[in-house]
Design a protein around this motif. Structure first.
Motif, PDB file in Angstrom:
ATOM      1  N   GLY A   3     -16.603  -3.106  11.645  1.00 19.95           N
ATOM      2  CA  GLY A   3     -16.292  -4.636  11.512  1.00 19.95           C
ATOM      3  C   GLY A   3     -17.073  -5.360  10.517  1.00 19.95           C
ATOM      4  O   GLY A   3     -17.882  -4.789   9.895  1.00 19.95           O
ATOM      5  N   HIS A   4     -16.659  -6.709   9.992  1.00 20.20           N
ATOM      6  CA  HIS A   4     -17.330  -7.440   9.190  1.00 20.20           C
ATOM      7  C   HIS A   4     -16.914  -8.788   9.486  1.00 20.20           C
ATOM      8  O   HIS A   4     -16.027  -9.040  10.051  1.00 20.20           O
ATOM      9  CB  HIS A   4     -16.660  -7.165   7.934  1.00 20.20           C
ATOM     10  N   PRO A   5     -17.368  -9.918   8.781  1.00 31.04           N
ATOM     11  CA  PRO A   5     -17.405 -11.172   9.287  1.00 31.04           C
ATOM     12  C   PRO A   5     -16.206 -11.624   8.710  1.00 31.04           C
ATOM     13  O   PRO A   5     -15.835 -13.025   9.128  1.00 31.04           O
ATOM     14  CB  PRO A   5     -18.744 -11.791   8.644  1.00 31.04           C
ATOM     15  N   GLY A   6     -15.415 -11.260   7.853  1.00 31.06           N
ATOM     16  CA  GLY A   6     -14.302 -11.580   7.208  1.00 31.06           C
ATOM     17  C   GLY A   6     -12.975 -11.040   7.909  1.00 31.06           C
ATOM     18  O   GLY A   6     -12.790 -10.791   9.128  1.00 31.06           O
ATOM     19  N   LEU A   7     -11.951 -10.818   7.154  1.00 34.87           N
ATOM     20  CA  LEU A   7     -10.840 -10.292   7.532  1.00 34.87           C
ATOM     21  C   LEU A   7     -10.204  -9.616   6.205  1.00 34.87           C
ATOM     22  O   LEU A   7     -10.011  -9.971   5.039  1.00 34.87           O
ATOM     23  CB  LEU A   7      -9.659 -11.261   8.034  1.00 34.87           C
ATOM     24  N   CYS A   8      -9.462  -8.272   6.471  1.00 33.15           N
ATOM     25  CA  CYS A   8      -8.840  -7.644   5.629  1.00 33.15           C
ATOM     26  C   CYS A   8      -7.218  -7.692   6.091  1.00 33.15           C
ATOM     27  O   CYS A   8      -7.107  -7.209   6.965  1.00 33.15           O
ATOM     28  CB  CYS A   8      -9.257  -6.204   5.406  1.00 33.15           C
ATOM     29  N   LEU A   9      -6.336  -8.129   5.341  1.00 33.33           N
ATOM     30  CA  LEU A   9      -4.853  -8.087   5.664  1.00 33.33           C
ATOM     31  C   LEU A   9      -4.035  -7.223   4.742  1.00 33.33           C
ATOM     32  O   LEU A   9      -4.235  -7.280   3.328  1.00 33.33           O
ATOM     33  CB  LEU A   9      -4.377  -9.750   5.177  1.00 33.33           C
ATOM     34  N   LEU A  10      -3.543  -6.229   5.487  1.00 29.39           N
ATOM     35  CA  LEU A  10      -2.645  -5.109   4.434  1.00 29.39           C
ATOM     36  C   LEU A  10      -1.118  -5.422   4.830  1.00 29.39           C
ATOM     37  O   LEU A  10      -0.841  -5.844   5.909  1.00 29.39           O
ATOM     38  CB  LEU A  10      -2.892  -3.833   5.182  1.00 29.39           C
ATOM     39  N   LEU A  30       0.784  -1.063   0.060  1.00 29.58           N
ATOM     40  CA  LEU A  30       0.110   0.017   0.045  1.00 29.58           C
ATOM     41  C   LEU A  30       0.984   1.403   0.179  1.00 29.58           C
ATOM     42  O   LEU A  30       0.048   2.477   0.011  1.00 29.58           O
ATOM     43  CB  LEU A  30      -1.011   0.199   1.221  1.00 29.58           C
ATOM     44  N   GLU A  31       2.171   1.067   0.220  1.00 28.05           N
ATOM     45  CA  GLU A  31       2.919   2.310   0.535  1.00 28.05           C
ATOM     46  C   GLU A  31       2.941   3.449  -0.746  1.00 28.05           C
ATOM     47  O   GLU A  31       3.019   4.742  -0.421  1.00 28.05           O
ATOM     48  CB  GLU A  31       4.409   1.972   0.723  1.00 28.05           C
ATOM     49  N   PRO A  32       2.669   2.979  -2.293  1.00 31.19           N
ATOM     50  CA  PRO A  32       2.663   4.071  -3.298  1.00 31.19           C
ATOM     51  C   PRO A  32       1.375   4.711  -2.975  1.00 31.19           C
ATOM     52  O   PRO A  32       1.315   5.853  -3.563  1.00 31.19           O
ATOM     53  CB  PRO A  32       2.691   3.456  -4.372  1.00 31.19           C
ATOM     54  N   LEU A  33       0.495   4.257  -2.319  1.00 32.11           N
ATOM     55  CA  LEU A  33      -0.842   5.094  -2.125  1.00 32.11           C
ATOM     56  C   LEU A  33      -0.949   6.128  -0.637  1.00 32.11           C
ATOM     57  O   LEU A  33      -1.794   6.437  -0.348  1.00 32.11           O
ATOM     58  CB  LEU A  33      -2.108   4.177  -1.923  1.00 32.11           C
ATOM     59  N   GLN A  34       0.219   5.845   0.027  1.00 29.47           N
ATOM     60  CA  GLN A  34       0.387   6.666   1.226  1.00 29.47           C
ATOM     61  C   GLN A  34       1.298   7.967   1.219  1.00 29.47           C
ATOM     62  O   GLN A  34       2.287   7.863   0.128  1.00 29.47           O
ATOM     63  CB  GLN A  34       1.100   5.640   2.233  1.00 29.47           C
ATOM     64  N   HIS A  35       1.358   8.928   1.945  1.00 30.09           N
ATOM     65  CA  HIS A  35       2.036  10.145   2.067  1.00 30.09           C
ATOM     66  C   HIS A  35       3.397   9.530   2.485  1.00 30.09           C
ATOM     67  O   HIS A  35       3.551   9.001   3.222  1.00 30.09           O
ATOM     68  CB  HIS A  35       1.403  11.151   2.603  1.00 30.09           C
ATOM     69  N   PRO A  36       4.461   9.988   1.771  1.00 28.18           N
ATOM     70  CA  PRO A  36       5.839   9.740   1.973  1.00 28.18           C
ATOM     71  C   PRO A  36       6.188  10.382   3.497  1.00 28.18           C
ATOM     72  O   PRO A  36       5.225  11.295   4.011  1.00 28.18           O
ATOM     73  CB  PRO A  36       6.660  10.495   0.899  1.00 28.18           C
ATOM     74  N   PRO A  37       7.251  10.113   3.941  1.00 28.87           N
ATOM     75  CA  PRO A  37       7.844  10.728   5.416  1.00 28.87           C
ATOM     76  C   PRO A  37       7.492  12.425   5.104  1.00 28.87           C
ATOM     77  O   PRO A  37       8.080  12.946   4.238  1.00 28.87           O
ATOM     78  CB  PRO A  37       9.268  10.242   5.415  1.00 28.87           C
ATOM     79  N   GLY A  38       7.001  12.938   6.337  1.00 31.75           N
ATOM     80  CA  GLY A  38       6.850  14.186   6.345  1.00 31.75           C
ATOM     81  C   GLY A  38       5.577  14.534   7.330  1.00 31.75           C
ATOM     82  O   GLY A  38       5.253  13.627   8.215  1.00 31.75           O
ATOM     83  N   GLN A  39       4.858  15.480   7.189  1.00 29.90           N
ATOM     84  CA  GLN A  39       3.696  15.747   7.960  1.00 29.90           C
ATOM     85  C   GLN A  39       2.620  14.805   8.119  1.00 29.90           C
ATOM     86  O   GLN A  39       2.121  14.531   8.892  1.00 29.90           O
ATOM     87  CB  GLN A  39       3.438  17.125   7.804  1.00 29.90           C
ATOM     88  N   LEU A  40       2.385  14.427   6.836  1.00 31.84           N
ATOM     89  CA  LEU A  40       1.162  13.337   6.821  1.00 31.84           C
ATOM     90  C   LEU A  40       1.720  12.067   6.458  1.00 31.84           C
ATOM     91  O   LEU A  40       0.992  10.903   5.895  1.00 31.84           O
ATOM     92  CB  LEU A  40       0.431  13.866   5.489  1.00 31.84           C
ATOM     93  N   ALA A  41       2.858  11.484   6.937  1.00 35.39           N
ATOM     94  CA  ALA A  41       3.437  10.316   6.557  1.00 35.39           C
ATOM     95  C   ALA A  41       2.719   9.307   7.007  1.00 35.39           C
ATOM     96  O   ALA A  41       2.072   9.244   8.117  1.00 35.39           O
ATOM     97  CB  ALA A  41       4.739  10.268   7.605  1.00 35.39           C
ATOM     98  N   GLY A  42       2.308   8.201   6.105  1.00 36.18           N
ATOM     99  CA  GLY A  42       1.678   7.020   6.502  1.00 36.18           C
ATOM    100  C   GLY A  42       0.372   7.209   5.849  1.00 36.18           C
ATOM    101  O   GLY A  42      -0.733   6.418   5.980  1.00 36.18           O
ATOM    102  N   GLU A  43      -0.425   8.412   5.978  1.00 41.07           N
ATOM    103  CA  GLU A  43      -1.595   8.784   5.803  1.00 41.07           C
ATOM    104  C   GLU A  43      -2.138   8.330   4.200  1.00 41.07           C
ATOM    105  O   GLU A  43      -1.233   8.554   3.284  1.00 41.07           O
ATOM    106  CB  GLU A  43      -2.027  10.151   5.900  1.00 41.07           C
ATOM    107  N   LEU A  44      -3.189   7.692   4.028  1.00 42.56           N
ATOM    108  CA  LEU A  44      -3.691   7.326   2.608  1.00 42.56           C
ATOM    109  C   LEU A  44      -4.002   8.466   1.912  1.00 42.56           C
ATOM    110  O   LEU A  44      -4.759   9.457   2.381  1.00 42.56           O
ATOM    111  CB  LEU A  44      -4.959   6.257   2.681  1.00 42.56           C
ATOM    112  N   ARG A  45      -3.336   8.556   0.436  1.00 42.68           N
ATOM    113  CA  ARG A  45      -4.042   9.649  -0.082  1.00 42.68           C
ATOM    114  C   ARG A  45      -4.791   9.090  -1.467  1.00 42.68           C
ATOM    115  O   ARG A  45      -5.013   9.729  -2.397  1.00 42.68           O
ATOM    116  CB  ARG A  45      -2.715  10.322  -0.958  1.00 42.68           C
ATOM    117  N   ALA A  46      -5.464   8.094  -0.957  1.00 48.46           N
ATOM    118  CA  ALA A  46      -6.512   7.383  -1.993  1.00 48.46           C
ATOM    119  C   ALA A  46      -7.933   7.298  -1.203  1.00 48.46           C
ATOM    120  O   ALA A  46      -8.139   6.551  -0.096  1.00 48.46           O
ATOM    121  CB  ALA A  46      -6.112   5.922  -2.148  1.00 48.46           C
TER     122      ALA A  46
END
Length: 786
Positions: free
Chosen positions: A219-226, A189-205
């Motif tokens: 919640g949901h009955p399944g699982l999402c693995l990132l 997912l890293e290409p869809l996240q802000h690079p290091p800086g003030q918004l580091a790690g925040e999704l820009r999608a």
């Protein structure tokens, strides 16, 4: 009787569709049958009839190479098992680590275990995997969520307009995941996240942000693995705090919660392999001797030579796997000879580790006279995704690319296949079938229930490599053979633009053109890639509401990723070869799309630069539009004084334009900014001036309409709304007096504004105005009634 007959017919149709689905081997037919099955199930449910469980649907063909060098990770696998068995108590698992440390390998090994479980896949009805990783991991990285959203929406039968905004698509997709037990794996997912800086790690999608936050919150009955190189700060509110006991406590990150913790998100900090697991991985890949003495498998984890090598490389899984294979092939399996390889650990950079190992392989191939393998390997440095056979063939065609493809000329199919097999045997590449699944010669079998069946046709075999290997090969080729680098990208650009339909339908159909844009820019074909590919064949015009990819397909993120190719520094410096008008156009388009994606602060600089460039060019029409858009953006960010200043500029330059409609459109923007500033008298005068100009230019429509009319009505209603709220507050405090608080003049204003809105609504319906315009008129009428 009629209802029972309908149920019987639908049940028979459902049985037929499921039987055909079970025996079909054609991916397109299987997918079409799935749609028919889901539709029939919905029709049966509408009649109150129960349906048997849906057939298992598995699609993991969009996950990348990288699981082969897996070893260890027992606590992490156990944590994933517990999360999957929690039946929704854990909604999301984040697996975070630097590149090449085995995130994808962990996910794929766990998926292998779920495939073999009883019941398979833990009782899931649907399994979907997807990777977002693209070449590059620095500040300029850009990727798109659009293709994933379109694919997942279609696979899960979500009913939503293709042109809907990404956030709405993500929300609708979350609702679909909540309805059935689903396993969703989102890799890289890293290409869809802000690079290091003030918004580091925040999704820009915004689509993924809506999907994941809704799953975490509800919640949901399944699982999402990132998997990602960076924590997703958007999910911090729901992260489970360490409990200080058991295996989970050892792998969950320490956090500083900023909101109420619901514990639905588990964070796993994967890190590097420990010395023992690293030693075992080296042994498993072929480092089986220490001098003349053989190392028994049972002793590998304790062997001091293997442990020392593991420690020297920081437990980096990809590098250890490559080293073990290299030791087996070039050093007779003797781990003590690793000192003959230039693998001195200069820093902590994961790409540096893997790059040194790839360089060692290249040197060994060259010394052995195996130049075909060297050339074939470097071809992958031209790609940011699996390399399709046709594109590899285009690169190998005569005349040869000097300094790159001479050893690959006139190869027959068998020799080319053997060359790739040698690279695969060394662990440098992975061959994948036409659908993206590992090729059969990789000793794998198609997943039970998979819709996309592997082909055995060698001509359809894609070639992939770990992203770190691709990055190293690309950087090396660009640095040491820049002419070959440019020519390689030029050939790929020419093939893609020539062999793709001129204006293909749908987002999947546009993918080769998006890829052509990237290769064209890297080849220096800036002007043609911008005008002929992005503007003419993808956007198909950028007048209001006319862009095909943006307004018809909703591919805002994909368009933005393509636009990034034309920048030396997104979103600050467009590529120098572009002309000033091209740069201004590009900056404006980027600002518009950043705003549409909710990335408002990022949109400010390109929008302002575009406006200033257009003034310098004396392009008054486009300058007026740019300053008007900039003013609206500043208003949304609460920068009211700046919004007023730039709205005045939009009026000033708009009045110098030869576009007779622009002065009418820009004044309401200024009036609205003045209204927000509290300068209501000046705002009323600007609105009245605009309406007088409107009546003169379009006598049949003497009132401001659409956004302009809505803003004017907003100002006209402001005094009445303040009085209404004041009266309501007074009534709550003292009882009674609500009606008496209204002055007759304010009631008359509401009546007059309602008359305006009714008239503009009638015009809009007669002229089939956009739904948003009609919706705003209804909103104004509702406010008047309130």
């Amino acid at each position: 009787m009629a209802e029972r007959s309908a149920r019987e017919i639908l049940a028979a149709k459902l049985e037929h569709f499921r039987r055909e689905h079970a025996i079909s081997s054609d991916p397109a037919q299987r997918f079409a049958l799935e749609q028919q099955i889901e539709q029939t199930e919905r029709e049966l449910a509408a009649l109150g009839a129960s349906t048997p469980a849906s057939p298992l649907r598995v699609d993991l063909t969009h996950l990348p190479a990288g699981a082969e060098h897996f070893l260890g990770r027992g606590p992490e696998l156990a944590a994933l098992d517990r999360a999957w068995a929690s039946n929704g108590a854990t909604a999301i698992v984040e697996c975070i680590a630097p590149g090449g440390t085995g995130k994808t390998a962990l996910a794929k090994r766990w998926l292998d275990a779920q495939r073999a479980a009883d019941p398979p896949w833990g009782g899931a009805e649907r399994v979907l995997g997807w990777t977002f990783y693209s070449q590059g991991s620095g500040a300029q990285r850009n990727a798109s969520e659009d293709l994933f959203l379109a694919h997942a929406i279609e696979r899960f039968g979500v009913d939503i307009d293709a042109a809907a905004n990404p956030a709405d698509k993500g929300s609708a997709l979350a609702e679909a995941l909540m309805a059935r037990r689903t396993l969703l794996v989102l890799d890289g997912l890293e290409p869809l996240q802000h690079p290091p800086g003030q918004l580091a790690g925040e999704l820009r999608a915004p689509g993924l942000k809506a999907l994941l936050t809704q799953l975490a919150a509800a919640g949901h009955p399944g699982l999402c693995l990132l998997t990602s190189r960076e924590w997703l700060t958007d999910l911090k509110e729901w992260v489970r705090p360490p409990d200080g006991s058991g295996a989970d406590a050892a792998i969950e990150s320490e956090i500083e919660p900023t909101g109420p913790l619901r514990g639905s998100v588990l964070r796993i900090d994967l890190g590097s392999l420990n010395e023992a697991d690293g030693a075992a991985l080296l042994h498993a890949r072929g480092a089986v001797r220490a001098g003349a003495a053989a190392i028994a498998p049972a002793q590998a984890r304790l062997d001091p030579e293997l442990r020392a090598a593991s420690r020297a490389l920081g437990g980096h899984a990809l590098t250890l796997s490559l080293l073990g294979r290299f030791i087996a092939r070039a050093k007779g399996g003797d781990i003590r000879r690793r000192g003959e390889i230039d693998l001195v650990r200069a820093d902590q950079d994961a790409r540096g580790h893997a790059g040194r190992m790839v360089a060692a392989y290249v040197h060994w191939f060259q010394q052995a006279g195996r130049h075909r393998e060297v050339a074939a390997l470097h071809l992958l440095g031209l790609f940011d995704r699996p390399a399709a056979p046709a594109l590899l063939d285009a690169l190998r065609q005569a005349p040869p690319i000097a300094g790159l493809t001479e050893p690959l000329q006139d190869l027959d199919t068998d020799t080319w296949t053997i060359t790739l097999a040698n690279l695969a045997d060394a662990g440098l590449i992975e061959r994948r079938d036409a659908n993206g699944a590992p090729a059969p010669d990789a000793a794998t079998e198609p997943d039970t229930g998979t819709d996309l069946i592997a082909t055995i046709d060698p001509a359809a075999t894609q070639v992939d490599a770990h992203p770190l290997i691709r990055e190293h090969l690309g950087a090396t080729l660009r640095e040491r053979a820049p002419d070959a680098w440019c020519e390689g990208h030029r050939r790929l650009y020419e093939w893609l633009k020539t062999n793709t339909p001129y204006r293909p339908d749908g987002l999947p159909g546009l993918q080769p053109l998006y890829q052509a844009v990237a290769h064209g820019c890297l080849a220096g074909e800036w002007h043609e890639a911008l005008a002929d590919i992005l503007d003419d064949r993808i956007l198909r015009g950028t007048e209001s509401g006319s862009s095909y990819s943006t307004h018809t397909l909703g591919a805002i993120s994909a368009d933005l990723a393509a636009a990034a190719c034309f920048f030396d520094e997104p979103w600050v410096r467009p590529a120098r070869p572009l002309s000033a008008p091209e740069q201004a156009w590009l900056l404006h388009e980027v600002g518009f799309r950043l705003r549409a994606l909710g990335r408002l602060a990022e949109a400010l600089e390109p929008m302002r630069t575009a406006a200033e460039m257009r003034v310098f060019e004396q392009n008054w029409t486009e300058a007026g539009i740019s300053y008007g858009n900039l003013s609206e953006l500043e208003l949304a960010l609460g920068q009211i004084q700046e919004a007023v200043t730039d709205a005045r500029r939009s009026v000033e330059v708009g009045d110098r334009s030869d576009n007779c409609h622009l002065p009418v459109k820009q004044r309401p923007r200024l009036a609205d900014a003045l209204h927000q500033q509290g300068a209501n008298a000046e705002a009323r005068a600007a609105f009245a001036e605009a309406e007088a100009m409107q009546a003169e230019r379009q006598p049949q429509y003497p009132l401001l309409y659409s956004f302009m009319g809505f803003r004017y009505c907003d100002l006209l209603l402001s005094d009445a709304e303040r009085a209404a709220w004041s009266a309501a507050a007074q009534e709550t405090a003292n009882g009674g007096g609500y009606r008496s608080a209204f002055a007759a003049g304010l009631v008359a204003v509401c009546t007059e504004v309602a008359r305006r809105a009714a008239q503009t609504l009638e015009w809009g319906e007669q002229n089939q105005a956009p739904l948003l315009t009609i919706g705003l008129d209804h909103l104004t009428l509702a406010r008047c009634a309130l």
